[in-house]
Design an enzyme around this catalytic site. Sequence first.
Site, short mmCIF file in Angstrom:
data_model
loop_
_atom_site.label_atom_id
_atom_site.label_comp_id
_atom_site.label_asym_id
_atom_site.label_seq_id
_atom_site.Cartn_x
_atom_site.Cartn_y
_atom_site.Cartn_z
N HIS A 39 -4.46 12.60 -15.03
CA HIS A 39 -3.30 13.25 -13.64
C HIS A 39 -4.48 13.26 -12.82
O HIS A 39 -5.39 13.59 -11.73
CB HIS A 39 -3.00 14.13 -14.94
CG HIS A 39 -3.96 15.33 -15.13
ND1 HIS A 39 -5.08 15.08 -16.04
CD2 HIS A 39 -4.08 16.63 -14.25
CE1 HIS A 39 -5.40 16.30 -16.25
NE2 HIS A 39 -4.88 16.75 -15.25
N ASP A 43 -7.35 19.96 -9.67
CA ASP A 43 -8.96 19.99 -10.49
C ASP A 43 -9.59 18.83 -11.14
O ASP A 43 -10.35 18.87 -11.72
CB ASP A 43 -8.78 21.17 -10.94
CG ASP A 43 -7.66 20.97 -12.46
OD1 ASP A 43 -6.61 20.49 -12.28
OD2 ASP A 43 -7.35 21.67 -13.18
#
Length: 93
Positions: A39, A43
């Site tokens: 995804h 981060d």
Amino acid sequence: MLTLGDGRRILIYAGGGTFERLGRPAVEAAELDLVLLTHLHIDHSGGLAPIVFSAFMEGRTEPLTVVGPTARDGQPGASRFCEALCGVSEFVI
């Protein structure tokens, strides 16, 4: 990073610090065969630019394949993300 039995190297995750950690086992970014982004939250994808840049500075001549999600739920999708980040999207599957 995952190394398959045939020697292909797949990087799963490109978050902050990933580029630095690639250097610990002396893996050159140019040796990567594929980057998989599960995804696009920052981060998990924020380290992609230095990895791509380093791969080409190390002499990579072929595009680095990046596989990731399609656009949904306000996220741009891997193609648009790579286009915004690197100026090209043709290396994204």
